[in-house]
Design an enzyme around this catalytic site. Structure first.
Site, PDB file in Angstrom:
ATOM      1  N   LEU A 120       0.815  -1.210   0.000  1.00  0.00           N
ATOM      2  CA  LEU A 120       0.000   0.000   0.000  1.00  0.00           C
ATOM      3  C   LEU A 120       0.850   1.262   0.000  1.00  0.00           C
ATOM      4  O   LEU A 120       0.485   2.266  -0.612  1.00  0.00           O
ATOM      5  CB  LEU A 120      -0.924  -0.010   1.223  1.00  0.00           C
ATOM      6  CG  LEU A 120      -2.081   0.978   1.199  1.00  0.00           C
ATOM      7  CD1 LEU A 120      -3.167   0.520   0.234  1.00  0.00           C
ATOM      8  CD2 LEU A 120      -2.678   1.169   2.596  1.00  0.00           C
ATOM      9  N   ARG A 121       1.984   1.242   0.691  1.00  0.00           N
ATOM     10  CA  ARG A 121       2.845   2.419   0.799  1.00  0.00           C
ATOM     11  C   ARG A 121       3.958   2.409  -0.243  1.00  0.00           C
ATOM     12  O   ARG A 121       5.081   2.859   0.025  1.00  0.00           O
ATOM     13  CB  ARG A 121       3.421   2.522   2.207  1.00  0.00           C
ATOM     14  CG  ARG A 121       2.360   2.665   3.272  1.00  0.00           C
ATOM     15  CD  ARG A 121       2.941   2.774   4.674  1.00  0.00           C
ATOM     16  NE  ARG A 121       1.886   2.802   5.668  1.00  0.00           N
ATOM     17  CZ  ARG A 121       1.198   3.888   6.007  1.00  0.00           C
ATOM     18  NH1 ARG A 121       1.483   5.048   5.444  1.00  0.00           N
ATOM     19  NH2 ARG A 121       0.238   3.840   6.908  1.00  0.00           N
ATOM     20  N   SER A 171       0.319  -7.925   0.589  1.00  0.00           N
ATOM     21  CA  SER A 171      -0.714  -7.039   1.112  1.00  0.00           C
ATOM     22  C   SER A 171      -1.583  -6.518  -0.038  1.00  0.00           C
ATOM     23  O   SER A 171      -2.235  -7.311  -0.725  1.00  0.00           O
ATOM     24  CB  SER A 171      -0.055  -5.906   1.897  1.00  0.00           C
ATOM     25  OG  SER A 171      -1.002  -5.195   2.662  1.00  0.00           O
ATOM     26  N   ASN A 204     -10.790 -10.931   0.659  1.00  0.00           N
ATOM     27  CA  ASN A 204     -12.243 -10.895   0.808  1.00  0.00           C
ATOM     28  C   ASN A 204     -12.638  -9.462   1.144  1.00  0.00           C
ATOM     29  O   ASN A 204     -13.184  -9.167   2.207  1.00  0.00           O
ATOM     30  CB  ASN A 204     -12.692 -11.864   1.903  1.00  0.00           C
ATOM     31  CG  ASN A 204     -14.204 -12.011   1.975  1.00  0.00           C
ATOM     32  OD1 ASN A 204     -14.929 -11.563   1.103  1.00  0.00           O
ATOM     33  ND2 ASN A 204     -14.687 -12.652   3.033  1.00  0.00           N
ATOM     34  N   GLU A 232      -1.717  -8.458   9.983  1.00  0.00           N
ATOM     35  CA  GLU A 232      -1.529  -9.839   9.528  1.00  0.00           C
ATOM     36  C   GLU A 232      -2.695 -10.721   9.975  1.00  0.00           C
ATOM     37  O   GLU A 232      -3.135 -11.611   9.223  1.00  0.00           O
ATOM     38  CB  GLU A 232      -0.208 -10.396  10.047  1.00  0.00           C
ATOM     39  CG  GLU A 232       0.190 -11.726   9.426  1.00  0.00           C
ATOM     40  CD  GLU A 232       0.491 -11.612   7.937  1.00  0.00           C
ATOM     41  OE1 GLU A 232       0.545 -12.663   7.272  1.00  0.00           O
ATOM     42  OE2 GLU A 232       0.687 -10.488   7.431  1.00  0.00           O
ATOM     43  N   LEU A 237      -5.754  -9.757  10.304  1.00  0.00           N
ATOM     44  CA  LEU A 237      -6.848  -9.453   9.391  1.00  0.00           C
ATOM     45  C   LEU A 237      -6.629 -10.133   8.042  1.00  0.00           C
ATOM     46  O   LEU A 237      -7.581 -10.649   7.430  1.00  0.00           O
ATOM     47  CB  LEU A 237      -6.963  -7.938   9.215  1.00  0.00           C
ATOM     48  CG  LEU A 237      -8.087  -7.437   8.309  1.00  0.00           C
ATOM     49  CD1 LEU A 237      -9.442  -7.874   8.845  1.00  0.00           C
ATOM     50  CD2 LEU A 237      -8.027  -5.911   8.182  1.00  0.00           C
ATOM     51  N   HIS A 239       2.901  -8.673   9.623  1.00  0.00           N
ATOM     52  CA  HIS A 239       2.755  -8.001   8.340  1.00  0.00           C
ATOM     53  C   HIS A 239       4.026  -7.192   8.077  1.00  0.00           C
ATOM     54  O   HIS A 239       4.044  -5.964   8.174  1.00  0.00           O
ATOM     55  CB  HIS A 239       1.528  -7.089   8.406  1.00  0.00           C
ATOM     56  CG  HIS A 239       0.816  -6.908   7.101  1.00  0.00           C
ATOM     57  ND1 HIS A 239       0.125  -7.926   6.472  1.00  0.00           N
ATOM     58  CD2 HIS A 239       0.663  -5.820   6.295  1.00  0.00           C
ATOM     59  CE1 HIS A 239      -0.427  -7.466   5.366  1.00  0.00           C
ATOM     60  NE2 HIS A 239      -0.094  -6.191   5.228  1.00  0.00           N
ATOM     61  N   SER A 240       5.103  -7.892   7.708  1.00  0.00           N
ATOM     62  CA  SER A 240       6.392  -7.220   7.559  1.00  0.00           C
ATOM     63  C   SER A 240       7.264  -7.959   6.547  1.00  0.00           C
ATOM     64  O   SER A 240       7.039  -9.135   6.223  1.00  0.00           O
ATOM     65  CB  SER A 240       7.101  -7.102   8.907  1.00  0.00           C
ATOM     66  OG  SER A 240       7.162  -8.340   9.575  1.00  0.00           O
ATOM     67  N   TRP A 241       8.293  -7.254   6.072  1.00  0.00           N
ATOM     68  CA  TRP A 241       9.053  -7.697   4.912  1.00  0.00           C
ATOM     69  C   TRP A 241       9.842  -8.979   5.122  1.00  0.00           C
ATOM     70  O   TRP A 241      10.018  -9.758   4.183  1.00  0.00           O
ATOM     71  CB  TRP A 241       9.981  -6.575   4.452  1.00  0.00           C
ATOM     72  CG  TRP A 241       9.256  -5.537   3.654  1.00  0.00           C
ATOM     73  CD1 TRP A 241       8.832  -4.306   4.073  1.00  0.00           C
ATOM     74  CD2 TRP A 241       8.837  -5.643   2.296  1.00  0.00           C
ATOM     75  NE1 TRP A 241       8.182  -3.643   3.061  1.00  0.00           N
ATOM     76  CE2 TRP A 241       8.167  -4.438   1.948  1.00  0.00           C
ATOM     77  CE3 TRP A 241       8.960  -6.640   1.322  1.00  0.00           C
ATOM     78  CZ2 TRP A 241       7.620  -4.215   0.694  1.00  0.00           C
ATOM     79  CZ3 TRP A 241       8.421  -6.411   0.054  1.00  0.00           C
ATOM     80  CH2 TRP A 241       7.767  -5.215  -0.237  1.00  0.00           C
TER      81      TRP A 241
END
Length: 342
Positions: free
Chosen positions: A96-97, A179, A207, A288, A290, A319-321
């Site tokens: 997203l960023r 993501s 979803n 993550e 979610l 939720h990371s690289w």
């Protein structure tokens, strides 16, 4: 002492006249000879068409940054060419960023090293913050955007046509993203089966029409560049539903897929050592979790349809690289096999 070749040389004018005369006669003889050759059938051969794109001159396995024309203006695309000049390609989509200077796969992960010895070109478009790599209905109304995002058009028409001039196939590609880029990768592959032979989603939101998801995306997009989700697509319009992997799941039948997400439990890549680090890690835990809820829902939908996929759902991971790098490595054998890369 007179300087050699100076204009004071008494016969310099006549020398120049003789030289010009000889040059003209030589030039006429060359033109006559060329015309004679072209007149001889079988010697001249067919006329050569000028290429519409530059030929691939980069050393095999090299890295290059291209500026590719598009309806959005010139787009930077970072490329690592196939090790042995092969025509297969893997498109790596950002999150997203997404930044305007580099695709984060090039500096947040070892993706370049993972595929350095493979006969496959990595294609990493730069930019597209909050775009979901789709074609928007209008410029974002909340941040003064001057143009309309047309990322699907770019990735499936303009960029493949440009790369074809470098020897990259338009029909033997794979696409992977994390993501935002995860759901986009599935959408691009679902609607462009002639181009993409494999798709990977890492921590994707699969979803997006589930209760609360649109408003969650709205908040995230406002935070990432002040983009307006309504400028992308109206609520539950055909354009919005077209973006939802849960909805277009039937179109993924017989397409090799790699789907991953984690449960948001801290793992080996999580080492917060400051207040901001702790905040970011907790945010990564929530995002993550979610993503996993979305992925489990998508998996149930796929199972109901009888459509298979390769799922990798470890407990540990945020939720990371670091985790997306690991998932790319896990997906790599499937990607290479789907594209026939040995």
């Amino acid at each position: 002492m007179a300087v050699q070749g100076a204009s004071s040389c008494p016969q310099s004018g006549s020398v120049r006249k003789i030289t010009r005369g000889r040059a003209k006669r030589a030039w006429r003889r060359a033109l006559v000879a060329a015309a004679a050759v072209m007149a001889l059938p079988g010697l001249a051969g067919p006329a050569l068409a000028m290429p519409t794109h530059p030929l691939h001159r980069t050393p095999e396995g090299g890295f290059e940054q291209l500026m590719v024309p598009s309806s959005m203006g010139p787009i930077k695309v970072q490329v690592q060419w196939a090790k042995h000049g092969g025509d297969a390609a893997l498109y790596l989509l950002d999150g997203l960023r997404a930044r305007d200077d580099f695709n984060a796969w090039t500096f947040e992960t070892n993706a370049l090293q993972q595929f350095a010895d493979d006969n496959i070109t990595l294609v990493m478009p730069v930019g597209g913050q909050s775009s979901f790599y789709t074609d928007w209905r209008a410029p974002s109304s909340t941040n003064g955007q001057k143009f309309t995002y047309r990322w699907e058009t770019f990735l499936t028409e303009e960029l493949p046509a440009f790369l074809e001039g470098y020897g990259v196939s338009r029909t033997n590609d794979a696409v992977a993203g994390l993501s935002m880029g995860g759901s986009a990768a599935l959408a691009l592959a679902a609607y462009h089966r002639d181009q993409f032979k494999h798709a990977s989603s890492f921590s994707g939101y699969l979803n997006i029409s589930a209760p609360g998801m649109r408003e969650a995306i709205r908040i995230a997009m406002l935070d990432a560049g002040r983009f307006n989700v309504d400028s992308m697509a109206w609520p539950w319009s055909p354009a919005w539903l077209r973006m939802d992997p849960f909805v277009f799941a039937p179109q993924l039948r017989n397409l090799p897929l790699f789907i991953s997400a984690s449960w948001g439990v801290l793992g080996p890549h999580d080492h917060p050592d400051s207040p901001i680090g702790i905040f970011n890690t907790m945010n990564a835990v929530a995002l993550e979790a979610l993503s996993m809820v979305n992925t489990v829902s998508f998996m149930a939908r796929m199972n109901q349809l009888g459509i298979g996929a390769h799922y990798n759902l470890p407990v540990a991971g945020t939720h990371s690289w670091g985790y997306w790098q690991d998932q790319l490595a896990a997906a790599r054998p499937d990607i290479l096999a789907a594209l026939g890369v040995s």
